[in-house]
Every structure is written in structure tokens, then in C-alpha cells.
Design a protein around this motif. Structure first.
Motif, short mmCIF file in Angstrom:
data_model
loop_
_atom_site.label_atom_id
_atom_site.label_comp_id
_atom_site.label_asym_id
_atom_site.label_seq_id
_atom_site.Cartn_x
_atom_site.Cartn_y
_atom_site.Cartn_z
N ASP A 149 2.15 -5.73 -10.73
CA ASP A 149 2.75 -6.09 -9.45
C ASP A 149 4.26 -5.92 -9.46
O ASP A 149 4.93 -6.29 -10.43
CB ASP A 149 2.42 -7.56 -9.11
CG ASP A 149 0.93 -7.81 -9.04
OD1 ASP A 149 0.27 -7.27 -8.14
OD2 ASP A 149 0.42 -8.54 -9.92
N LEU A 150 4.79 -5.35 -8.38
CA LEU A 150 6.23 -5.18 -8.20
C LEU A 150 6.89 -4.50 -9.41
O LEU A 150 7.94 -4.90 -9.88
CB LEU A 150 6.91 -6.53 -7.93
CG LEU A 150 6.43 -7.24 -6.65
CD1 LEU A 150 6.94 -8.66 -6.59
CD2 LEU A 150 6.88 -6.46 -5.41
N TYR B 38 -1.76 -11.60 -14.01
CA TYR B 38 -0.96 -11.61 -12.79
C TYR B 38 0.47 -11.17 -13.11
O TYR B 38 1.15 -11.79 -13.93
CB TYR B 38 -0.94 -13.02 -12.19
CG TYR B 38 -0.30 -13.12 -10.81
CD1 TYR B 38 -1.03 -12.80 -9.68
CD2 TYR B 38 1.01 -13.53 -10.66
CE1 TYR B 38 -0.47 -12.91 -8.42
CE2 TYR B 38 1.58 -13.64 -9.42
CZ TYR B 38 0.84 -13.32 -8.29
OH TYR B 38 1.42 -13.42 -7.04
N GLU C 147 0.47 -15.49 -4.03
CA GLU C 147 -0.20 -14.42 -3.28
C GLU C 147 -1.01 -13.55 -4.23
O GLU C 147 -0.59 -13.28 -5.35
CB GLU C 147 0.83 -13.54 -2.55
CG GLU C 147 1.55 -14.22 -1.41
CD GLU C 147 2.44 -13.25 -0.66
OE1 GLU C 147 2.24 -12.03 -0.80
OE2 GLU C 147 3.33 -13.72 0.07
N ASP C 148 -2.16 -13.10 -3.75
CA ASP C 148 -2.99 -12.23 -4.59
C ASP C 148 -2.27 -10.93 -4.90
O ASP C 148 -2.34 -10.42 -6.02
CB ASP C 148 -4.32 -11.93 -3.88
CG ASP C 148 -5.21 -13.16 -3.81
OD1 ASP C 148 -5.07 -14.05 -4.67
OD2 ASP C 148 -6.04 -13.24 -2.88
N LYS C 149 -1.59 -10.38 -3.91
CA LYS C 149 -0.84 -9.12 -4.07
C LYS C 149 0.58 -9.32 -3.57
O LYS C 149 0.88 -9.07 -2.40
CB LYS C 149 -1.52 -7.98 -3.30
CG LYS C 149 -2.88 -7.57 -3.85
CD LYS C 149 -2.74 -6.93 -5.22
CE LYS C 149 -4.09 -6.48 -5.77
NZ LYS C 149 -3.95 -5.89 -7.14
N PRO C 150 1.48 -9.82 -4.41
CA PRO C 150 2.87 -10.04 -3.96
C PRO C 150 3.53 -8.72 -3.58
O PRO C 150 3.30 -7.69 -4.22
CB PRO C 150 3.53 -10.67 -5.19
CG PRO C 150 2.72 -10.21 -6.34
CD PRO C 150 1.30 -10.11 -5.84
N HIS C 151 4.34 -8.75 -2.54
CA HIS C 151 5.00 -7.53 -2.07
C HIS C 151 6.32 -7.88 -1.42
O HIS C 151 6.54 -9.01 -0.98
CB HIS C 151 4.11 -6.78 -1.07
CG HIS C 151 3.85 -7.56 0.19
ND1 HIS C 151 2.91 -8.57 0.26
CD2 HIS C 151 4.43 -7.49 1.43
CE1 HIS C 151 2.90 -9.09 1.48
NE2 HIS C 151 3.82 -8.46 2.21
N CYS D 8 11.12 -9.76 -11.40
CA CYS D 8 10.41 -8.53 -10.99
C CYS D 8 11.16 -7.29 -11.45
O CYS D 8 12.39 -7.24 -11.40
CB CYS D 8 10.27 -8.47 -9.47
SG CYS D 8 9.74 -10.02 -8.69
N ASN E 77 -4.32 -17.61 -5.44
CA ASN E 77 -3.98 -18.40 -4.24
C ASN E 77 -4.30 -19.89 -4.41
O ASN E 77 -3.76 -20.73 -3.69
CB ASN E 77 -4.66 -17.83 -2.99
CG ASN E 77 -6.17 -17.74 -3.12
OD1 ASN E 77 -6.78 -18.51 -3.86
ND2 ASN E 77 -6.77 -16.81 -2.41
N VAL F 77 -7.36 -9.44 -16.41
CA VAL F 77 -6.31 -9.09 -15.45
C VAL F 77 -5.20 -10.13 -15.55
O VAL F 77 -5.44 -11.33 -15.41
CB VAL F 77 -6.86 -9.03 -14.01
CG1 VAL F 77 -5.73 -8.69 -13.04
CG2 VAL F 77 -7.98 -8.01 -13.90
N GLN G 231 1.12 -8.01 -14.21
CA GLN G 231 1.10 -6.88 -15.15
C GLN G 231 1.57 -5.60 -14.46
O GLN G 231 2.35 -4.83 -15.03
CB GLN G 231 -0.30 -6.69 -15.73
CG GLN G 231 -0.40 -5.52 -16.71
CD GLN G 231 -1.77 -5.39 -17.33
OE1 GLN G 231 -2.59 -6.33 -17.27
NE2 GLN G 231 -2.06 -4.26 -17.93
#
Length: 272
Positions: free
Chosen positions: A183-184, A179, A203-207, A78, A198, A177, A181
Motif C-alpha cells: 500500500d502507498l 497491511y 481502511e482496507d485500501k488506503p489511498h 508511507c 476496518n 498478507v 506491504q
């Protein structure tokens, strides 16, 4: 050298696990004895000697009784890395010029905080108490080589190169899209999913956990400020007052009332 990335295309993956073997071979990792547990996942999870593994997911299908989904599980490298934010030892986790999050085995203190900071459940610790994970083959890339897993992958489910070029290539292949690109801060390991993330265990939206962000922004700077303040006070005391010295105590005066104890020889002379 610009930012590099690995692009994973699950639809191409055949589950051959050649990437697992190549990773072990290059990093000189020992074999791990496993058991059949009713699933074809082998090993069943990442370990300190398994930096990369193929995750087998079985889901119902309209065409077939079972549909297999394959995807490589590994460090996602990340840009906004929770493990780096919470790491308690300077230099134990760093980012190289290609964008990979690299571990320094010698500097790792074994605090395990990076486990809480990673949204992908990647960090693992070996018997020596040190962090062990994928480094995107940081020792191969500067020599013009691709990561060992990418170099070995027969169906080209793994590709490596300039991050922007990989994204453009994936869009041409029909993946609007990607995954990771955005995120984080942008992942160093991206995945071209056609199904929902999923379904593959992502996770759809990792955080990053909010507690980690609070630690990084407020508590960590405050702790360093406290250490700096204590150091300054000790220096001020040393140069202003001087080091602490122990006062010499006067020798004890011999007590006049002390009665000497006669020896056996003195007792013999007295009786004679």
C-alpha cells in the motif's frame, strides 16, 4: 543502511500503553490531562504531544460479550507519502535513509496542508502552529538503537528491523498478507492483521486523495514555473532597461500673486 520498518502484531498487544510512555519520555513530551468518556481509549486521539497511542476497539464476540482489539496508532511512514506531496515548504518534511518521514520543526510554515494529504489522519499541530508527529525515532536508529516504543514493548507486539526480513518473518507466523506491504508504495509501519483492517479502524485500501495527486503532478509544477517566469522577466527588465528611478521634480516657483501676511509687530509700527 537499508530500509527499516516497524511491524505491529495486534494479537500480541495487551493494551499496557508502555509504548506511549516510552515515546513521551524519549521525545520529552508533556503529559496530557484526560477524562474518562466511557471508553478505555486514553488519550482519545493523537495530539501534538501524543505521537503514538493504543486504540481500544470493542466488538461483539461469539465467545464473550465484548472482544477488545488493540492496535497502535501512529505515523505510517508511507513511501508514497501524501503529506510530502502537498507540503508547501521545502525541507519541512523529508525522508531519511531508513525510509522514515521526518519533520523539521524550524522549517514548518504551519500551512496544515499535510492534514489533507495524509490518508491515516496523523498530522497534528501544537500551540506554536508547527507540525508534530512520530519520526520513527530518527535520532535513535543511526546509533544502532530501535525506536523507543519498540524497545519498551513487553509482549513484543512491536518489532523493528529490515523491512524484507520483517515481512518474511510475519509470513512464517501465518500472516500471508501484511497491511502496508504494498500500500502507498510500501509503509514504514506495517501491521499483521488476522481480522479485517476496518475492525481496527483502518481502511482496507488506503489511498491519497485524488485532488492531492492532481496538485502534486500539475498545479505545483505550474506554480513553480510561474514563479520562475516572473523572476526571469524581472531580471530581464532590470538588466535590459535598468532599475526604476524617480525623476527629480523642479522646485516650485514662488507665486508672485501671493500676498504676505503681516505679523503683529509690523501692525504695531503702522498704527504709530
Amino acid at each position: 543502511m537499508g530500509k527499516k520498518s516497524i511491524l505491529i502484531i495486534p494479537e500480541r498487544c495487551t493494551g499496557c500503553r508502555a509504548c506511549q510512555v516510552a515515546c513521551k519520555n524519549w521525545n520529552d513530551l508533556p503529559a496530557l490531562k484526560t477524562k474518562f468518556t466511557g471508553s478505555f481509549n486514553s488519550p482519545t486521539d493523537l495530539t501534538a504531544v501524543n505521537f503514538n497511542r493504543i486504540n481500544f476497539t470493542e466488538i461483539p464476540s461469539e465467545k464473550d460479550p465484548i472482544r477488545w482489539l488493540f492496535v497502535s496508532q501512529r505515523c505510517m511512514h508511507c513511501t508514497d507519502a501524501g503529506c510530502m506531496k502537498i507540503c508547501s515548504t521545502p525541507g519541512a518534511l523529508t525522508r531519511n535513509s531508513e525510509g522514515a518521514v521526518v519533520t523539521d520543526h524550524e522549517k514548518c510554515s504551519g500551512c496544515h496542508l499535510c492534514i489533507a494529504g495524509c490518508p491515516f489522519n496523523v498530522p497534528r499541530y501544537g500551540k506554536d502552529g508547527k507540525l508534530a508527529k512520530c519520526t520513527m525515532c530518527a535520532d535513535r536508529i543511526p546509533k544502532g538503537l530501535s525506536p523507543a516504543c519498540v524497545h519498551t514493548c513487553p509482549p513484543k507486539a512491536l518489532t523493528f528491523g529490515d523491512r524484507d526480513e520483517l515481512i518474511a518473518s510475519a509470513r512464517k507466523m501465518g500472516y500471508p498478507v501484511i497491511y502496508g506491504q504494498m500500500d502507498l508504495g510500501g509503509l514504514g509501519t506495517m501491521i499483521a492483521f488476522k481480522d479485517a483492517p476496518n475492525l481496527y479502524g483502518f481502511e482496507d485500501k488506503p489511498h491519497i486523495n485524488h485532488a492531492i495527486i492532481f496538485w502534486h503532478k500539475f498545479l505545483k509544477p505550474a506554480s513553480w514555473l510561474g514563479i520562475g517566469g516572473m523572476t526571469a522577466l524581472m531580471a530581464l527588465h532590470y538588466f535590459g532597461i535598468g532599475p526604476k528611478t524617480e525623476k527629480e521634480e523642479p522646485e516650485e516657483e514662488k507665486c508672485l500673486c501671493q500676498v504676505p501676511v503681516p505679523s503683529k509687530e509690523e501692525g504695531k509700527h503702522e498704527t504709530q
